[in-house]
Design an enzyme around this catalytic site. Structure first.
Site, mmCIF file in Angstrom:
data_model
loop_
_atom_site.group_PDB
_atom_site.id
_atom_site.type_symbol
_atom_site.label_atom_id
_atom_site.label_comp_id
_atom_site.label_asym_id
_atom_site.label_seq_id
_atom_site.Cartn_x
_atom_site.Cartn_y
_atom_site.Cartn_z
ATOM 1 N N HIS A 82 0.859 -1.291 -0.116
ATOM 2 C CA HIS A 82 0.064 -0.292 0.009
ATOM 3 C C HIS A 82 0.870 1.258 0.033
ATOM 4 O O HIS A 82 2.037 1.378 0.338
ATOM 5 C CB HIS A 82 -0.818 -0.051 1.226
ATOM 6 C CG HIS A 82 -2.054 -0.986 1.094
ATOM 7 N ND1 HIS A 82 -3.206 -1.186 1.878
ATOM 8 C CD2 HIS A 82 -2.281 -1.936 -0.107
ATOM 9 C CE1 HIS A 82 -3.818 -2.197 1.629
ATOM 10 N NE2 HIS A 82 -3.700 -2.460 0.550
ATOM 11 N N GLU A 99 1.029 3.861 2.036
ATOM 12 C CA GLU A 99 1.864 4.229 3.292
ATOM 13 C C GLU A 99 3.084 3.266 3.354
ATOM 14 O O GLU A 99 4.106 3.855 3.737
ATOM 15 C CB GLU A 99 1.176 4.000 4.390
ATOM 16 C CG GLU A 99 -0.224 4.720 4.603
ATOM 17 C CD GLU A 99 -1.435 4.204 3.789
ATOM 18 O OE1 GLU A 99 -1.187 3.392 2.649
ATOM 19 O OE2 GLU A 99 -2.614 4.060 4.122
ATOM 20 N N CYS A 154 -2.311 -0.800 7.243
ATOM 21 C CA CYS A 154 -1.555 0.335 7.231
ATOM 22 C C CYS A 154 -1.825 1.236 8.614
ATOM 23 O O CYS A 154 -0.828 1.808 9.062
ATOM 24 C CB CYS A 154 -1.903 1.134 6.068
ATOM 25 S SG CYS A 154 -1.340 0.586 4.659
ATOM 26 N N ALA A 167 -20.779 5.922 -30.226
ATOM 27 C CA ALA A 167 -20.545 7.087 -31.271
ATOM 28 C C ALA A 167 -21.681 6.998 -32.189
ATOM 29 O O ALA A 167 -22.566 6.328 -32.390
ATOM 30 C CB ALA A 167 -19.418 6.478 -32.132
ATOM 31 N N ARG A 213 -6.154 -1.910 -27.164
ATOM 32 C CA ARG A 213 -4.976 -1.891 -28.517
ATOM 33 C C ARG A 213 -4.049 -0.536 -28.424
ATOM 34 O O ARG A 213 -2.920 -0.818 -28.468
ATOM 35 C CB ARG A 213 -5.362 -1.985 -29.732
ATOM 36 C CG ARG A 213 -5.912 -3.511 -29.929
ATOM 37 C CD ARG A 213 -6.410 -3.860 -31.577
ATOM 38 N NE ARG A 213 -7.423 -2.812 -31.890
ATOM 39 C CZ ARG A 213 -8.915 -3.037 -31.837
ATOM 40 N NH1 ARG A 213 -9.055 -4.133 -30.897
ATOM 41 N NH2 ARG A 213 -9.557 -2.168 -31.990
ATOM 42 N N PRO A 243 -27.603 -0.213 -29.208
ATOM 43 C CA PRO A 243 -28.771 0.955 -28.783
ATOM 44 C C PRO A 243 -29.732 0.418 -28.065
ATOM 45 O O PRO A 243 -30.103 1.137 -26.786
ATOM 46 C CB PRO A 243 -29.277 1.309 -30.142
ATOM 47 C CG PRO A 243 -28.516 0.597 -31.405
ATOM 48 C CD PRO A 243 -27.577 -0.532 -30.686
ATOM 49 N N LEU A 258 -27.945 0.179 -24.452
ATOM 50 C CA LEU A 258 -27.525 1.558 -23.877
ATOM 51 C C LEU A 258 -28.854 2.419 -23.467
ATOM 52 O O LEU A 258 -28.922 2.691 -22.431
ATOM 53 C CB LEU A 258 -26.898 2.346 -25.047
ATOM 54 C CG LEU A 258 -25.625 1.981 -25.325
ATOM 55 C CD1 LEU A 258 -24.891 2.567 -26.754
ATOM 56 C CD2 LEU A 258 -24.407 2.380 -24.174
HETATM 57 C C1 AOF Z 1 -4.633 1.776 2.222
HETATM 58 N N1 AOF Z 1 -3.453 2.178 1.360
HETATM 59 O O1 AOF Z 1 -2.577 2.039 -0.398
HETATM 60 C C2 AOF Z 1 -4.659 1.041 -0.362
HETATM 61 C C3 AOF Z 1 -5.765 0.768 0.609
HETATM 62 O O2 AOF Z 1 -5.837 -6.886 -0.001
HETATM 63 P P1 AOF Z 1 -5.229 -5.601 0.247
HETATM 64 O O3 AOF Z 1 -4.300 -5.784 1.625
HETATM 65 O O4 AOF Z 1 -4.501 -4.900 -0.745
HETATM 66 O O5 AOF Z 1 -6.116 -4.551 0.917
HETATM 67 C C4 AOF Z 1 -7.035 -3.897 -0.025
HETATM 68 C C5 AOF Z 1 -8.008 -3.055 0.584
HETATM 69 O O6 AOF Z 1 -7.223 -2.053 1.470
HETATM 70 C C6 AOF Z 1 -8.821 -2.028 -0.434
HETATM 71 O O7 AOF Z 1 -10.143 -2.744 -0.775
HETATM 72 C C7 AOF Z 1 -8.877 -0.770 0.470
HETATM 73 O O8 AOF Z 1 -10.030 -0.967 1.466
HETATM 74 C C8 AOF Z 1 -7.823 -0.640 1.068
HETATM 75 N N2 AOF Z 1 -6.646 -0.081 0.315
HETATM 76 N N3 AOF Z 1 -5.545 1.080 1.786
HETATM 77 O O9 AOF Z 1 -4.462 2.180 3.557
HETATM 78 C C9 AOF Z 1 -3.628 1.826 0.287
HETATM 79 N N4 AOF Z 1 -4.661 0.719 -1.594
HETATM 80 ZN ZN ZN Z 2 -3.274 -0.174 3.936
#
Ligand code: AOF
Ligand code: ZN
Length: 334
Positions: free
Chosen positions: A44, A46, A80, A150, A205, A280, A283
């Site tokens: 993550h 942090e 985190c 489009a 692509r 269509p 949509l």
């Molecule tokens: C954070 N910092 O950069 C992100 C967070 O399976 P994991 O451990 O990667 O956890 C995914 C979940 O963590 C995601 O669904 C969201 O709730 C959180 N994402 N949290 O502190 C991060 N990417």
């Molecule tokens: Zn995290």
């Protein structure tokens, strides 16, 4: 926080279904370390930011900025919030709460318990805009829907008969925009008629990023399973008849076959966003049932005498841009 958002965006094509997150560490009013969530399953933001912090700097004297509440559970990576508690910065500034119910305020609560100074809700709207697909999926248990088609200057999107009926908008189809849009969504959806008439491949692509999951709506299983689409990478085929799996497609029978249930089923498969590319009728059904989050219309300079009319979103575009001879119009429901 602006810098956090910039950093977070670098993960745009690699993090889904995880959110985009950036983290900045400040010491004596200078940025001393940065990090972002680079890809799904990876560390993550942090963690990456603290790994980039020099050992000479005491984290107790630092402020930590992050656009999403630090997580508080063991997923693919450790929580985190515990990292923040261990590093004990003098203050943490957070953009928004994490809508994932496994977090939902418990990261903030854990940090506050330890007496660390915390500020929540900085540039909150910008933070929400960045992770709108992640938020929609977690809050509503329904995939984020982008409609794209489009149309000619006089509002036709397909020929009345014949194959390859879609209005071709050459200036835009050939540049990266359409392919970036595809790469930006976890899934791309079309109806059985589009498969049978246009035989599309639905690949990315002209842009970076991975190919979205292909989804076909075929209630009566009328989509030709020998089409190009079914020759590589698995395609999900929602229908009312049969559930079964083969190398290139998975038939998914829904007892209650509705767009709402399909969007819900996608989220249960960890697919948070879907680009609807036609035809269509499909949509128009998403518009009619008010199941769309944004629409992007590529308007060409061509004028046709007749054809199949494009749907009407019923509101004015909030943004327009020119690409060669085409005009790209952006819409959001009111
Ligand atoms: C954070 N910092 O950069 C992100 C967070 O399976 P994991 O451990 O990667 O956890 C995914 C979940 O963590 C995601 O669904 C969201 O709730 C959180 N994402 N949290 O502190 C991060 N990417
Ligand atoms: Zn995290």
């Amino acid at each position: 926080m602006k810098r956090c958002l910039e950093l977070a965006k670098k993960g745009e094509y690699q993090t889904a279904p995880n959110p985009m997150v950036g983290c900045v560490i400040v010491h004596k009013e200078h940025i001393v370390a940065e990090g972002y969530h680079e890809k799904y399953g990876g560390p993550h933001a942090e963690v990456n930011a603290f790994n980039n912090l020099s050992d000479d700097i005491n984290s107790n004297d630092c402020e930590v900025y992050v656009n999403l509440e630090p997580c508080s559970f063991f997923g693919k990576t450790p929580p985190c919030a515990e990292l923040i508690v261990a590093k004990k910065p003098k203050r943490i500034i957070i953009g928004m709460l994490d809508p994932n119910k496994k977090v939902a305020g418990s990261g903030v609560k854990r940090i506050l318990e330890t007496g660390i100074n915390l500020k929540l809700g900085v540039l909150e709207e910008e933070c929400q805009e960045l992770n709108k697909k992640f938020i929609k999926a977690h809050t509503h248990k329904s995939a984020y829907v982008t409609l794209k088609w489009a149309e000619t200057i006089n509002g036709y999107m397909a020929r009345n008969t014949g194959s390859n009926q879609s209005a071709k908008i050459s200036d835009t189809e050939n540049n990266g925009l359409v392919h970036r849009l595809r790469a930006n969504h976890q899934a791309i959806l079309v109806g059985a008629n589009t498969v049978n008439r246009d035989n599309p491949s639905l690949d990315v692509r002209h842009a970076e990023g991975s190919n979205p999951v292909k989804v076909v709506l075929s209630p009566n299983l009328s989509a030709d399973l020998t089409s190009t689409l079914f020759k590589k990478r698995k395609t999900l085929v929602y229908n009312q008849k049969e559930s079964s799996s083969s190398e290139f497609y998975e038939l998914i029978k829904l007892d209650d076959f509705s767009l709402k249930n399909i969007l819900k089923d996608l989220v249960s498969r960890n697919i948070h966003s879907v680009l609807i590319e036609g035809g269509p009728t499909i949509l128009a059904a998403f518009i009619e049932e008010q199941l769309w989050d944004e629409a992007i219309i590529l308007k060409s300079n061509d004028s046709w005498e007749d054809g199949i009319k494009a749907p009407w979103v019923g509101i004015k575009s909030y943004k327009e841009q020119t690409e060669g001879n085409d005009t790209i119009k952006y819409f959001k429901p009111l």
